[in-house]
Design a protein around this motif. Structure first.
Motif, PDB file in Angstrom:
ATOM      1  N   VAL A 128      34.710  31.252  45.077  1.00 48.09           N
ATOM      2  CA  VAL A 128      34.512  32.430  45.918  1.00 48.09           C
ATOM      3  C   VAL A 128      35.773  32.658  46.735  1.00 48.09           C
ATOM      4  O   VAL A 128      36.196  31.779  47.488  1.00 48.09           O
ATOM      5  N   LEU A 129      36.384  33.812  46.602  1.00 45.57           N
ATOM      6  CA  LEU A 129      37.612  34.128  47.331  1.00 45.57           C
ATOM      7  C   LEU A 129      37.458  35.481  48.020  1.00 45.57           C
ATOM      8  O   LEU A 129      37.156  36.485  47.376  1.00 45.57           O
ATOM      9  N   ILE A 130      37.670  35.490  49.347  1.00 43.32           N
ATOM     10  CA  ILE A 130      37.619  36.719  50.135  1.00 43.32           C
ATOM     11  C   ILE A 130      38.957  36.878  50.842  1.00 43.32           C
ATOM     12  O   ILE A 130      39.351  36.012  51.628  1.00 43.32           O
ATOM     13  N   LEU A 131      39.667  37.943  50.544  1.00 43.14           N
ATOM     14  CA  LEU A 131      40.979  38.195  51.137  1.00 43.14           C
ATOM     15  C   LEU A 131      40.850  39.357  52.113  1.00 43.14           C
ATOM     16  O   LEU A 131      40.420  40.457  51.746  1.00 43.14           O
ATOM     17  N   THR A 132      41.226  39.112  53.357  1.00 42.35           N
ATOM     18  CA  THR A 132      40.933  40.051  54.436  1.00 42.35           C
ATOM     19  C   THR A 132      42.178  40.771  54.938  1.00 42.35           C
ATOM     20  O   THR A 132      43.310  40.337  54.724  1.00 42.35           O
ATOM     21  N   LEU A 154      34.842  37.576  43.983  1.00 40.18           N
ATOM     22  CA  LEU A 154      36.084  38.040  44.595  1.00 40.18           C
ATOM     23  C   LEU A 154      35.806  39.261  45.459  1.00 40.18           C
ATOM     24  O   LEU A 154      35.080  40.182  45.054  1.00 40.18           O
ATOM     25  N   GLU A 155      36.396  39.252  46.661  1.00 38.40           N
ATOM     26  CA  GLU A 155      36.275  40.420  47.534  1.00 38.40           C
ATOM     27  C   GLU A 155      37.608  40.715  48.197  1.00 38.40           C
ATOM     28  O   GLU A 155      38.244  39.826  48.768  1.00 38.40           O
ATOM     29  N   PHE A 156      38.028  41.969  48.107  1.00 43.57           N
ATOM     30  CA  PHE A 156      39.188  42.462  48.839  1.00 43.57           C
ATOM     31  C   PHE A 156      38.702  43.266  50.034  1.00 43.57           C
ATOM     32  O   PHE A 156      37.872  44.161  49.871  1.00 43.57           O
ATOM     33  N   GLN A 157      39.209  42.975  51.194  1.00 45.75           N
ATOM     34  CA  GLN A 157      38.844  43.751  52.370  1.00 45.75           C
ATOM     35  C   GLN A 157      39.996  44.633  52.830  1.00 45.75           C
ATOM     36  O   GLN A 157      40.067  45.033  53.984  1.00 45.75           O
ATOM     37  N   SER A 158      40.903  44.935  51.915  1.00 43.75           N
ATOM     38  CA  SER A 158      41.969  45.881  52.211  1.00 43.75           C
ATOM     39  C   SER A 158      42.185  46.769  50.987  1.00 43.75           C
ATOM     40  O   SER A 158      41.814  46.418  49.873  1.00 43.75           O
ATOM     41  N   GLU A 171      40.363  42.490  32.754  1.00 43.51           N
ATOM     42  CA  GLU A 171      40.434  42.070  31.356  1.00 43.51           C
ATOM     43  C   GLU A 171      40.426  40.541  31.251  1.00 43.51           C
ATOM     44  O   GLU A 171      39.840  39.968  30.328  1.00 43.51           O
ATOM     45  N   LYS A 172      41.069  39.881  32.214  1.00 43.73           N
ATOM     46  CA  LYS A 172      41.112  38.419  32.228  1.00 43.73           C
ATOM     47  C   LYS A 172      39.769  37.810  32.644  1.00 43.73           C
ATOM     48  O   LYS A 172      39.383  36.743  32.180  1.00 43.73           O
ATOM     49  N   LYS A 173      39.053  38.481  33.570  1.00 45.26           N
ATOM     50  CA  LYS A 173      37.867  37.884  34.186  1.00 45.26           C
ATOM     51  C   LYS A 173      36.572  38.616  33.836  1.00 45.26           C
ATOM     52  O   LYS A 173      35.545  38.369  34.466  1.00 45.26           O
ATOM     53  N   LYS A 174      36.591  39.475  32.855  1.00 44.86           N
ATOM     54  CA  LYS A 174      35.466  40.374  32.621  1.00 44.86           C
ATOM     55  C   LYS A 174      34.170  39.648  32.300  1.00 44.86           C
ATOM     56  O   LYS A 174      33.076  40.154  32.597  1.00 44.86           O
ATOM     57  N   HIS A 175      34.232  38.459  31.701  1.00 48.02           N
ATOM     58  CA  HIS A 175      33.007  37.726  31.384  1.00 48.02           C
ATOM     59  C   HIS A 175      32.695  36.647  32.423  1.00 48.02           C
ATOM     60  O   HIS A 175      31.635  36.021  32.348  1.00 48.02           O
ATOM     61  N   LYS A 176      33.589  36.455  33.382  1.00 47.62           N
ATOM     62  CA  LYS A 176      33.426  35.386  34.369  1.00 47.62           C
ATOM     63  C   LYS A 176      32.884  35.900  35.697  1.00 47.62           C
ATOM     64  O   LYS A 176      32.128  35.213  36.385  1.00 47.62           O
ATOM     65  N   LEU A 177      33.284  37.111  36.089  1.00 46.99           N
ATOM     66  CA  LEU A 177      32.940  37.624  37.416  1.00 46.99           C
ATOM     67  C   LEU A 177      31.436  37.832  37.580  1.00 46.99           C
ATOM     68  O   LEU A 177      30.775  38.438  36.738  1.00 46.99           O
ATOM     69  N   ARG A 178      30.936  37.318  38.696  1.00 44.43           N
ATOM     70  CA  ARG A 178      29.536  37.543  39.073  1.00 44.43           C
ATOM     71  C   ARG A 178      29.431  38.493  40.278  1.00 44.43           C
ATOM     72  O   ARG A 178      28.476  39.249  40.395  1.00 44.43           O
ATOM     73  N   THR A 179      30.426  38.424  41.167  1.00 42.81           N
ATOM     74  CA  THR A 179      30.429  39.215  42.396  1.00 42.81           C
ATOM     75  C   THR A 179      31.795  39.859  42.569  1.00 42.81           C
ATOM     76  O   THR A 179      32.817  39.206  42.387  1.00 42.81           O
TER      77      THR A 179
END
Length: 430
Positions: A128-132, A154-158, A171-179
Motif C-alpha cells: 500500500v503506497l500513498i503519496l501526498t 496506490l493513491e496519489f494525493q496530488s 499496463e505493468k500493474k493491470k492485473h495486480k492493482l486492487r485499489t
C-alpha cells in the motif's frame, strides 16, 4: 497478606501474551511514547508484530525520537509520515530498520528524492503506497511499475501524472492493482476513466476532483470494471447540476459509496441511485454541506443499506436523524461534527430497532455538561431511555470516563473515541 502480595506483583513479570492483550487496549500515544521505555521486557513484547499489524505509526515527536523508535524496529506494519517533519536521515533509518513495512504514506517529494538517490530498488515489499501533497515531474510512475512487485494499492494525493505515465504504469500493474486513488483528470487534461478499463481486478476506486468535465462516454468505459465494489468520489466544487453528476448507472456492483463535498441538487436523486445500486450497503457523506433532512428521508429506498456516516455537516437536524429509522437494515451510524444535532437526538437514535453501533460527537457542546441533572444543556441519558440494549454507544471527544458509569453498570457498552479528524488521516481509501 497473600492477596496483597499478588496485587503488588511487578509488571515486568507478566507473561508476553497478557502484556500484548493489555497493550492492544492502549492509546496510540501511549504505545509510541511510554510503553517501550518502561523496562526491557516491555520493550521486547512491544516489538511483537501481532501488536502492530492493525496500528498505523504516525510520528508526532521530534526527529531524534522518531529515528530512535524506528531503530527499535517494533515490526511496524504501516507508517504514515505525511505530517512528519521529514528529512533524508529519517527516511534512510526507516528503510534500513523497518523491513516489515507493507503500508507507507509519505510526501511525494521525500519518496522520490530518496528513491533517486539509490542505485538499487527500495520499498520492494510495499503493498500500500500513498503519496501526498506535492506535484511532481513525469516519468516517475515508471519506477512504481518496474520496481514494486507487491504493490496492490496506490493513491496519489496530488495532480501529478500524465496520460502517458498512467498508461505505462497501468499496463505493468493491470492485473495486480486492487485499489487506486488519483485525480479524475491527468495533468495534461485527459480523463483517466477510459484508461482504467484494463485493471481487471480493481475493487476500490477513489477519484479526486470529480467534475462536470467527466462525460457519460467516459463513464461507459468503467462498465468493464465489474469488480469495483467500493467507490469514493471527491467533487471539485460546491455547485453542480444534477445532469452533470453521475447517477451511478455505470457502477452497478458497488457495495460501499463515499461522497466528499457532494451537492444534492433538487429532485429525488437517492431513488435513482438506489435503483442503480441494488447491492449498496455502506454510504458515507463527508463535508456535504447541502445534504439536509429531506435528503435523509429518501435513504429508505436503499433496502440493503446497513451503514451510514455523515461527517462535518452543519445542516442536518434532529428531524433528519429521525428519518433514518425508516432505513430497514441500518446497523451502523456515525455522525461526527454535525453541529445542529441536540442531545434529544441521541435518545431517539438509541431506540432504532436494528442499530448496533452509534458513534456520536459530543465535542461541539461546552464542557463540562451535567449528563444526569436537568438543565438546557444536560443530556439526561438514562438507562430507561435505551430500549435497544444491544447498542454499542461510542462518543467522540469526551474525556470524562466516569460520565457514563451509570450505563455501564447496566451492561450497556460505552466507548470513548478520539477526535475523528486525527484518525481519518488524509487518505480517501485506507
Amino acid at each position: 497478606m497473600a492477596s496483597a502480595a499478588k496485587m503488588s506483583a511487578r509488571p515486568e513479570k507478566l507473561p508476553a501474551e497478557i502484556l500484548l492483550k493489555i497493550f492492544s487496549y492502549c492509546s496510540y500515544s501511549a504505545l509510541v511514547t511510554c510503553i517501550p521505555f518502561v523496562c526491557r521486557w516491555w520493550q521486547e513484547v512491544w516489538k511483537d508484530r501481532t501488536l502492530w499489524r492493525c496500528i498505523v505509526y504516525r510520528p508526532i515527536c521530534d526527529r531524534a525520537r522518531i529515528k530512535y523508535l524506528l531503530k527499535l524496529s517494533p515490526q511496524f506494519h504501516a507508517i504514515d509520515l505525511s505530517s512528519c517533519d521529514l528529512d533524508f536521515s529519517i527516511v534512510e533509518t526507516m528503510v534500513q530498520c523497518c523491513q516489515d513495512i507493507h503500508q507507507l504514506c509519505m510526501p511525494m517529494h521525500a519518496f522520490w528524492d530518496y528513491v533517486k538517490s539509490k542505485d538499487t530498488p527500495i520499498f520492494s515489499n510495499i503493498k500500500v503506497l500513498i503519496l501526498t501533497l506535492e506535484q511532481h515531474s513525469s516519468n516517475d510512475l515508471e519506477y512504481l511499475g518496474d520496481n514494486l512487485p507487491n504493490l496492490e494499492h496506490l493513491e496519489f494525493q496530488s495532480h501529478f501524472c500524465t496520460k502517458a505515465d498512467l498508461i505505462y504504469f497501468l499496463e505493468k500493474k493491470k492485473h495486480k492493482l486492487r485499489t487506486l486513488g488519483l485525480y479524475c483528470i491527468t495533468s495534461d487534461g485527459y480523463c483517466v476513466l477510459p484508461l482504467l478499463s484494463v485493471c481487471t481486478n480493481l475493487n476500490t476506486l477513489s477519484l479526486r476532483e470529480f467534475c462536470g468535465n467527466v462525460r457519460n462516454r467516459h463513464l461507459e468505459s468503467v462498465l468493464q470494471l465489474r469488480n469495483v465494489s467500493s467507490l469514493a468520489l471527491q467533487y471539485s466544487s460546491g455547485f453542480f447540476f444534477w445532469g452533470r453528476v453521475p447517477t451511478f448507472t455505470f457502477f452497478p456492483n458497488i457495495v460501499e459509496l463515499q461522497l466528499y463535498d457532494y451537492t444534492v441538487v433538487g429532485g429525488d436523486p437517492f431513488r435513482v441511485v438506489a435503483v442503480n445500486c441494488p447491492l449498496l450497503r455502506k454510504l458515507s457523506f463527508h463535508r456535504s454541506s447541502s445534504l439536509q433532512d429531506r435528503s435523509l428521508g429518501n435513504l429508505h429506498y436503499f433496502q440493503k443499506l446497513t451503514s451510514v456516516s455523515i461527517l462535518n455537516n452543519h445542516c442536518i437536524t434532529d428531524w433528519g436523524m429521525q428519518q433514518l429509522e425508516t432505513v430497514p437494515e441500518l446497523t451502523y451510524l456515525d455522525v461526527y461534527d454535525c453541529s445542529k444535532l441536540t442531545v434529544e437526538c441521541l435518545k431517539i437514535i438509541c431506540n432504532f430497532r436494528n442499530l448496533q453501533v452509534l458513534k456520536f460527537d459530543l465535542g461541539h457542546w461546552d464542557s463540562p455538561i451535567d449528563l444526569k441533572a436537568g438543565g438546557d444543556r444536560s443530556l439526561q441519558l438514562n438507562v430507561s431511555d435505551i430500549k435497544n440494549r444491544a447498542l454499542h454507544l461510542m462518543f467522540y471527544r469526551w474525556r470524562d470516563l466516569t460520565t457514563f458509569d451509570h450505563l455501564r453498570k447496566e451492561n450497556i457498552r460505552v466507548t470513548m473515541l478520539e477526535d475523528k479528524e486525527e484518525t481519518l488521516g488524509k487518505s480517501l481509501l485506507l
